[in-house]
Design a protein around this motif. Structure first.
Motif, PDB file in Angstrom:
ATOM      1  N   ASN A 204       0.817  -1.226   0.000  1.00 14.85           N
ATOM      2  CA  ASN A 204       0.000   0.000   0.000  1.00 14.85           C
ATOM      3  C   ASN A 204       0.842   1.263   0.000  1.00 14.85           C
ATOM      4  O   ASN A 204       0.307   2.367   0.125  1.00 14.85           O
ATOM      5  CB  ASN A 204      -0.923   0.017   1.221  1.00 14.85           C
ATOM      6  CG  ASN A 204      -1.978  -1.047   1.138  1.00 14.85           C
ATOM      7  OD1 ASN A 204      -2.464  -1.354   0.063  1.00 14.85           O
ATOM      8  ND2 ASN A 204      -2.320  -1.623   2.278  1.00 14.85           N
ATOM      9  N   ASN A 205       2.165   1.114  -0.099  1.00 11.37           N
ATOM     10  CA  ASN A 205       3.094   2.245  -0.076  1.00 11.37           C
ATOM     11  C   ASN A 205       2.972   3.049   1.231  1.00 11.37           C
ATOM     12  O   ASN A 205       3.060   4.265   1.236  1.00 11.37           O
ATOM     13  CB  ASN A 205       2.887   3.143  -1.299  1.00 11.37           C
ATOM     14  CG  ASN A 205       4.099   4.003  -1.581  1.00 11.37           C
ATOM     15  OD1 ASN A 205       5.226   3.618  -1.280  1.00 11.37           O
ATOM     16  ND2 ASN A 205       3.861   5.175  -2.141  1.00 11.37           N
ATOM     17  N   ASP A 206       2.734   2.331   2.330  1.00 13.42           N
ATOM     18  CA  ASP A 206       2.631   2.948   3.650  1.00 13.42           C
ATOM     19  C   ASP A 206       3.960   2.865   4.387  1.00 13.42           C
ATOM     20  O   ASP A 206       4.822   2.061   4.057  1.00 13.42           O
ATOM     21  CB  ASP A 206       1.567   2.245   4.494  1.00 13.42           C
ATOM     22  CG  ASP A 206       0.167   2.500   3.991  1.00 13.42           C
ATOM     23  OD1 ASP A 206      -0.067   3.559   3.374  1.00 13.42           O
ATOM     24  OD2 ASP A 206      -0.701   1.634   4.212  1.00 13.42           O
ATOM     25  N   LYS A 207       4.077   3.672   5.429  1.00 14.34           N
ATOM     26  CA  LYS A 207       5.252   3.641   6.285  1.00 14.34           C
ATOM     27  C   LYS A 207       5.075   2.597   7.386  1.00 14.34           C
ATOM     28  O   LYS A 207       3.957   2.326   7.812  1.00 14.34           O
ATOM     29  CB  LYS A 207       5.498   5.003   6.934  1.00 14.34           C
ATOM     30  CG  LYS A 207       5.879   6.084   5.954  1.00 14.34           C
ATOM     31  CD  LYS A 207       6.124   7.379   6.663  1.00 14.34           C
ATOM     32  CE  LYS A 207       6.538   8.458   5.686  1.00 14.34           C
ATOM     33  NZ  LYS A 207       6.849   9.726   6.385  1.00 14.34           N
ATOM     34  N   VAL A 208       6.195   2.027   7.842  1.00 13.77           N
ATOM     35  CA  VAL A 208       6.194   1.031   8.900  1.00 13.77           C
ATOM     36  C   VAL A 208       7.211   1.445   9.951  1.00 13.77           C
ATOM     37  O   VAL A 208       8.317   1.876   9.625  1.00 13.77           O
ATOM     38  CB  VAL A 208       6.568  -0.363   8.345  1.00 13.77           C
ATOM     39  CG1 VAL A 208       6.676  -1.379   9.454  1.00 13.77           C
ATOM     40  CG2 VAL A 208       5.579  -0.799   7.304  1.00 13.77           C
ATOM     41  N   GLY A 209       6.835   1.332  11.221  1.00  7.91           N
ATOM     42  CA  GLY A 209       7.740   1.618  12.328  1.00  7.91           C
ATOM     43  C   GLY A 209       7.596   0.547  13.389  1.00  7.91           C
ATOM     44  O   GLY A 209       6.790  -0.372  13.264  1.00  7.91           O
ATOM     45  N   LEU A 210       8.393   0.669  14.448  1.00  8.92           N
ATOM     46  CA  LEU A 210       8.371  -0.339  15.503  1.00  8.92           C
ATOM     47  C   LEU A 210       8.686   0.309  16.847  1.00  8.92           C
ATOM     48  O   LEU A 210       9.602   1.128  16.947  1.00  8.92           O
ATOM     49  CB  LEU A 210       9.414  -1.424  15.206  1.00  8.92           C
ATOM     50  CG  LEU A 210       9.564  -2.545  16.235  1.00  8.92           C
ATOM     51  CD1 LEU A 210       8.339  -3.452  16.211  1.00  8.92           C
ATOM     52  CD2 LEU A 210      10.815  -3.350  15.954  1.00  8.92           C
ATOM     53  N   ILE A 211       7.928  -0.073  17.858  1.00  6.00           N
ATOM     54  CA  ILE A 211       8.233   0.265  19.245  1.00  6.00           C
ATOM     55  C   ILE A 211       8.210  -1.033  20.026  1.00  6.00           C
ATOM     56  O   ILE A 211       7.212  -1.746  20.022  1.00  6.00           O
ATOM     57  CB  ILE A 211       7.216   1.249  19.852  1.00  6.00           C
ATOM     58  CG1 ILE A 211       7.228   2.576  19.104  1.00  6.00           C
ATOM     59  CG2 ILE A 211       7.522   1.465  21.338  1.00  6.00           C
ATOM     60  CD1 ILE A 211       6.181   3.560  19.591  1.00  6.00           C
ATOM     61  N   VAL A 212       9.329  -1.351  20.676  1.00  2.00           N
ATOM     62  CA  VAL A 212       9.427  -2.523  21.534  1.00  2.00           C
ATOM     63  C   VAL A 212       9.532  -2.005  22.960  1.00  2.00           C
ATOM     64  O   VAL A 212      10.348  -1.131  23.247  1.00  2.00           O
ATOM     65  CB  VAL A 212      10.668  -3.376  21.187  1.00  2.00           C
ATOM     66  CG1 VAL A 212      10.750  -4.585  22.095  1.00  2.00           C
ATOM     67  CG2 VAL A 212      10.624  -3.807  19.735  1.00  2.00           C
ATOM     68  N   PHE A 213       8.707  -2.541  23.858  1.00  2.54           N
ATOM     69  CA  PHE A 213       8.710  -2.026  25.226  1.00  2.54           C
ATOM     70  C   PHE A 213       8.611  -3.145  26.241  1.00  2.54           C
ATOM     71  O   PHE A 213       8.104  -4.224  25.963  1.00  2.54           O
ATOM     72  CB  PHE A 213       7.567  -1.030  25.438  1.00  2.54           C
ATOM     73  CG  PHE A 213       6.209  -1.617  25.211  1.00  2.54           C
ATOM     74  CD1 PHE A 213       5.511  -2.208  26.257  1.00  2.54           C
ATOM     75  CD2 PHE A 213       5.622  -1.592  23.959  1.00  2.54           C
ATOM     76  CE1 PHE A 213       4.257  -2.747  26.057  1.00  2.54           C
ATOM     77  CE2 PHE A 213       4.363  -2.126  23.744  1.00  2.54           C
ATOM     78  CZ  PHE A 213       3.676  -2.708  24.799  1.00  2.54           C
ATOM     79  N   THR A 214       9.127  -2.866  27.427  1.00  2.00           N
ATOM     80  CA  THR A 214       8.916  -3.696  28.620  1.00  2.00           C
ATOM     81  C   THR A 214       8.331  -2.743  29.646  1.00  2.00           C
ATOM     82  O   THR A 214       7.229  -2.259  29.454  1.00  2.00           O
ATOM     83  CB  THR A 214      10.235  -4.329  29.107  1.00  2.00           C
ATOM     84  OG1 THR A 214      11.200  -3.311  29.318  1.00  2.00           O
ATOM     85  CG2 THR A 214      10.756  -5.352  28.111  1.00  2.00           C
TER      86      THR A 214
END
Length: 87
Positions: A33-43
């Protein structure tokens, strides 16, 4: 969520493995879809942040982090404050 509770699962898959698989599926869908992707990893704190961006190389980085990230924190999302005294 990379807390210790994600090291639990069935005989075949741990919760964190299923989360990484879902992350991969959504990331590749976003590429289509030509979208942006990000990531947040948390504890009990934010352990890793990857800003949203486009492209296959970026998506592969996000997937690699989702699969192989080793958390430093031990708590769940909400850390408990046991130092507060009853008033």
């Amino acid at each position: 969520d990379a807390s210790m509770s994600c090291q639990f699962g069935s005989v075949h898959h741990l919760k964190n493995q299923l989360a990484a698989e879902l992350c991969s599926l959504l990331a590749f869908s976003a590429i289509q879809n030509n979208d942006k992707v990000g990531l947040i990893v948390f504890t009990d704190r934010i352990e890793k942040f990857i800003a949203p961006n486009k492209g296959l190389r970026h998506v592969l980085r996000v997937i690699r982090e989702a699969l192989y990230f080793k958390p430093h924190g031990k708590e769940g999302f909400v850390a408990h404050d046991n130092t507060r005294k009853a008033q």
